[in-house]
Design a protein around this motif. Sequence first.
Motif, PDB file in Angstrom:
ATOM      1  N   CYS A 114      63.897 -49.154  60.326  1.00 30.29           N
ATOM      2  CA  CYS A 114      64.266 -50.293  59.487  1.00 30.29           C
ATOM      3  C   CYS A 114      63.474 -50.241  58.178  1.00 30.29           C
ATOM      4  O   CYS A 114      62.244 -50.118  58.183  1.00 30.29           O
ATOM      5  CB  CYS A 114      63.983 -51.599  60.204  1.00 30.29           C
ATOM      6  N   ASP A 116      64.311 -52.651  55.695  1.00 32.49           N
ATOM      7  CA  ASP A 116      64.685 -53.872  54.997  1.00 32.49           C
ATOM      8  C   ASP A 116      63.474 -54.742  54.692  1.00 32.49           C
ATOM      9  O   ASP A 116      62.334 -54.319  54.875  1.00 32.49           O
ATOM     10  CB  ASP A 116      65.740 -54.640  55.794  1.00 32.49           C
ATOM     11  N   ALA A 118      61.463 -57.469  55.555  1.00 33.11           N
ATOM     12  CA  ALA A 118      60.230 -57.705  56.302  1.00 33.11           C
ATOM     13  C   ALA A 118      59.533 -56.393  56.635  1.00 33.11           C
ATOM     14  O   ALA A 118      58.304 -56.275  56.542  1.00 33.11           O
ATOM     15  CB  ALA A 118      60.534 -58.488  57.581  1.00 33.11           C
ATOM     16  N   CYS A 119      60.312 -55.401  57.027  1.00 35.33           N
ATOM     17  CA  CYS A 119      59.717 -54.106  57.364  1.00 35.33           C
ATOM     18  C   CYS A 119      59.201 -53.395  56.120  1.00 35.33           C
ATOM     19  O   CYS A 119      58.167 -52.713  56.164  1.00 35.33           O
ATOM     20  CB  CYS A 119      60.741 -53.241  58.093  1.00 35.33           C
ATOM     21  N   CYS A 148      68.243 -54.115  58.340  1.00 39.31           N
ATOM     22  CA  CYS A 148      67.484 -54.962  59.264  1.00 39.31           C
ATOM     23  C   CYS A 148      67.927 -54.774  60.719  1.00 39.31           C
ATOM     24  O   CYS A 148      69.113 -54.858  61.033  1.00 39.31           O
ATOM     25  CB  CYS A 148      67.640 -56.425  58.860  1.00 39.31           C
ATOM     26  N   CYS A 152      62.183 -58.731  62.931  1.00 41.51           N
ATOM     27  CA  CYS A 152      61.317 -59.044  61.790  1.00 41.51           C
ATOM     28  C   CYS A 152      59.968 -59.615  62.198  1.00 41.51           C
ATOM     29  O   CYS A 152      58.993 -59.490  61.457  1.00 41.51           O
ATOM     30  CB  CYS A 152      62.036 -60.017  60.856  1.00 41.51           C
ATOM     31  N   GLU A 153      59.913 -60.243  63.371  1.00 40.88           N
ATOM     32  CA  GLU A 153      58.632 -60.815  63.792  1.00 40.88           C
ATOM     33  C   GLU A 153      57.667 -59.732  64.257  1.00 40.88           C
ATOM     34  O   GLU A 153      56.479 -60.006  64.481  1.00 40.88           O
ATOM     35  CB  GLU A 153      58.862 -61.849  64.907  1.00 40.88           C
ATOM     36  N   ALA A 155      57.617 -56.482  62.618  1.00 44.25           N
ATOM     37  CA  ALA A 155      57.799 -55.413  61.628  1.00 44.25           C
ATOM     38  C   ALA A 155      56.525 -54.569  61.502  1.00 44.25           C
ATOM     39  O   ALA A 155      55.420 -55.090  61.685  1.00 44.25           O
ATOM     40  CB  ALA A 155      58.155 -56.037  60.277  1.00 44.25           C
ATOM     41  N   PRO A 290      69.289 -59.969  56.800  1.00 46.45           N
ATOM     42  CA  PRO A 290      67.882 -59.567  56.853  1.00 46.45           C
ATOM     43  C   PRO A 290      66.952 -60.769  57.040  1.00 46.45           C
ATOM     44  O   PRO A 290      67.043 -61.759  56.323  1.00 46.45           O
ATOM     45  CB  PRO A 290      67.660 -58.908  55.487  1.00 46.45           C
ATOM     46  N   GLY A 291      66.097 -60.678  58.029  1.00 50.42           N
ATOM     47  CA  GLY A 291      65.177 -61.765  58.326  1.00 50.42           C
ATOM     48  C   GLY A 291      65.623 -62.678  59.442  1.00 50.42           C
ATOM     49  O   GLY A 291      64.881 -63.566  59.858  1.00 50.42           O
ATOM     50  N   SER A 447      58.896 -64.861  59.061  1.00 54.76           N
ATOM     51  CA  SER A 447      58.328 -63.517  59.067  1.00 54.76           C
ATOM     52  C   SER A 447      57.638 -63.264  57.738  1.00 54.76           C
ATOM     53  O   SER A 447      57.627 -64.123  56.844  1.00 54.76           O
ATOM     54  CB  SER A 447      59.417 -62.464  59.314  1.00 54.76           C
ATOM     55  N   MET A 517      61.021 -66.211  54.846  1.00 56.76           N
ATOM     56  CA  MET A 517      60.254 -64.981  54.727  1.00 56.76           C
ATOM     57  C   MET A 517      59.208 -65.155  53.635  1.00 56.76           C
ATOM     58  O   MET A 517      59.549 -65.376  52.470  1.00 56.76           O
ATOM     59  CB  MET A 517      61.199 -63.822  54.399  1.00 56.76           C
TER      60      MET A 517
END
Length: 610
Positions: A114, A116, A118-119, A148, A152-153, A155, A290-291, A447, A517
């Motif tokens: 990933c 996106d 957060a990552c 994504c 996200c939590e 990442a 995303p997210g 996130s 985010m």
Amino acid sequence: MDLHFGDSEPTDEERAAVDALLGPPGSSWEGAARDAMRTDDLRWARGGRAARDRRDLLLPGLHAINDRIGWISEGALDYLCRRLTVPPAEAYGVATFYAMFSVRPRPATVLQVCTDLACAAAGAEELCAGVTSRLGPGSGVHVERAPCLGLCERAPATLAVRAGDPVRTAVTAPATVEGAELAATAPDSAPPEPAAALAVPQAGDPALTLLARVGAVDPASLDDYRAHGGYAALRRAFELGPAGVIREVSDAGLVGRGGAAFPTGRKWQATASQPDHPHYLVCNADESEPGTFKDRVLMEGDPYALVEAMTIAGYAVGAHQGYLYLRGEYPRAVHRMRHAVDQARARGLLGADVLGQGYAFDIEIRRGAGAYVCGEETALFNSIEGYRGEPRSKPPFPVEKGLFGKPTAANNVETLVNVLPVLTRGAAAYAAVGTSLSTGPKLFCVSGSVARPGVYELPFGATLGELLTLAGVRDGLRAVLLGGAAGGFVRADELDIPLTFEGTRDAGTTLGSGVVMAFDDTVPLPRLLLRVAEFFRDESCGQCVPCRVGTVRQEEALRRIADRTGAAASDDIALLREVGRALRDASICGLGQTAWNAVESAIDRLGAYE
């Protein structure tokens, strides 16, 4: 790829993958070996309509081949097309539409990294570079950058998929180069995924409603679910009758939680009142924003709640068949939901006579294959029907002509799960939570630059600052993205914004699906905006010119100004505004209409290029 069949033949494995889904072919015209003694092989019009009526099995058929082999060859595609009487050119267009499929040879193992938002903020680029260097040519692993993955939590995240019978998957999050390599080369040795409850920092709080069972019940046990209040809402629904259920949902003020905030009761009433039959219910679990990861957490931690809620919704709108369209990047959620549906059917909670009430309802699970645009309901219908996931023009609206051209109610996971407390507590008690225009509890996916990322449940009306305090926002907060890539940025001094549909609208932003985010001052904002533009360029279905061209022009302009500021960037910023207006005003669906939102807010509210 031609409209006509070629000379390519499927391998035995490819043939077995298709036959496992469709059953053995009935004649040589469907791909069986020719036999001069079989009357079924005579050239006559027999079975064509029945085969064409199975066009909706095209996407599951492509999954069957891709899962078994790792890619879809011309011979395999031809064989599937013969079985379903689909022109090969059309099937090729469907297969190439989805990111998870490949029509070119590739290794049996695919590692998605990933990259996106957060990552990206958590070091995805370094992870991707490290994995690529470790798993080069000859490793038997195909490494690809992915949008994504809904993790996200935790990442940064990776998803390894090894083709075979059965297909094997391994999620690594938070991922390291060594962990991702292990998942790709030995998925059975990869560390197990953490329990869904770990994505819920409030787990155990008695005030929770939607998340109360996540972590408290065994997600595989129907008995445990019923011991914690499960199926009380469905029994209440049968007492009220379909009209009574719709009245309760309307009186509760429940609106869609996917971002559009359309009144759920009004949608159900419009579907139920249509004279055309059959009616369908569709649960949109293709959360690809995303997210966003709240629906994943609900399906992994409380799957029977969704089965019960879909049954209630089907009863209310007069549907006897429901479809759960679940994104393909959620292997554990797919497994949990399949188990829950099978158990409910075995126990008489789905099927020909639900709870002995004379109501027939069943659920079929369909896996998405990596297409953000399929989150738009009409694109999702096309995907289920076996076509490219391109949005339809409206009207007619889905409540009139939706799935298979019939009246259809489509809701996302969070919306449906909210129906349970509406019925068990009553409309008045539900409406007393939140505000007058945004009632009930809401799930938020937090996130980024916070100490405790995860899914949070708060009543509508809580402020952004209160939510970030719960999540432990870090020092140096620069901006918060609300609503995901299709949402907008707010400044660090705007944390008093109430988290309601009307409150965010008045503040000039959007609540969307509940993405929150946070980004601190270590995150390079121009690079983040460029990633947003890359996302929309990749995910545009290309059906309409404003989106097909506009998303490319937006990315090109952002790439040019990524390292420039002030007067040097002013011409491209002016171009961005012009392109953004065209996207917003002329695109067919919400993807193009919102592709400019985050960039516009970053320029105007954050001064991203000053």
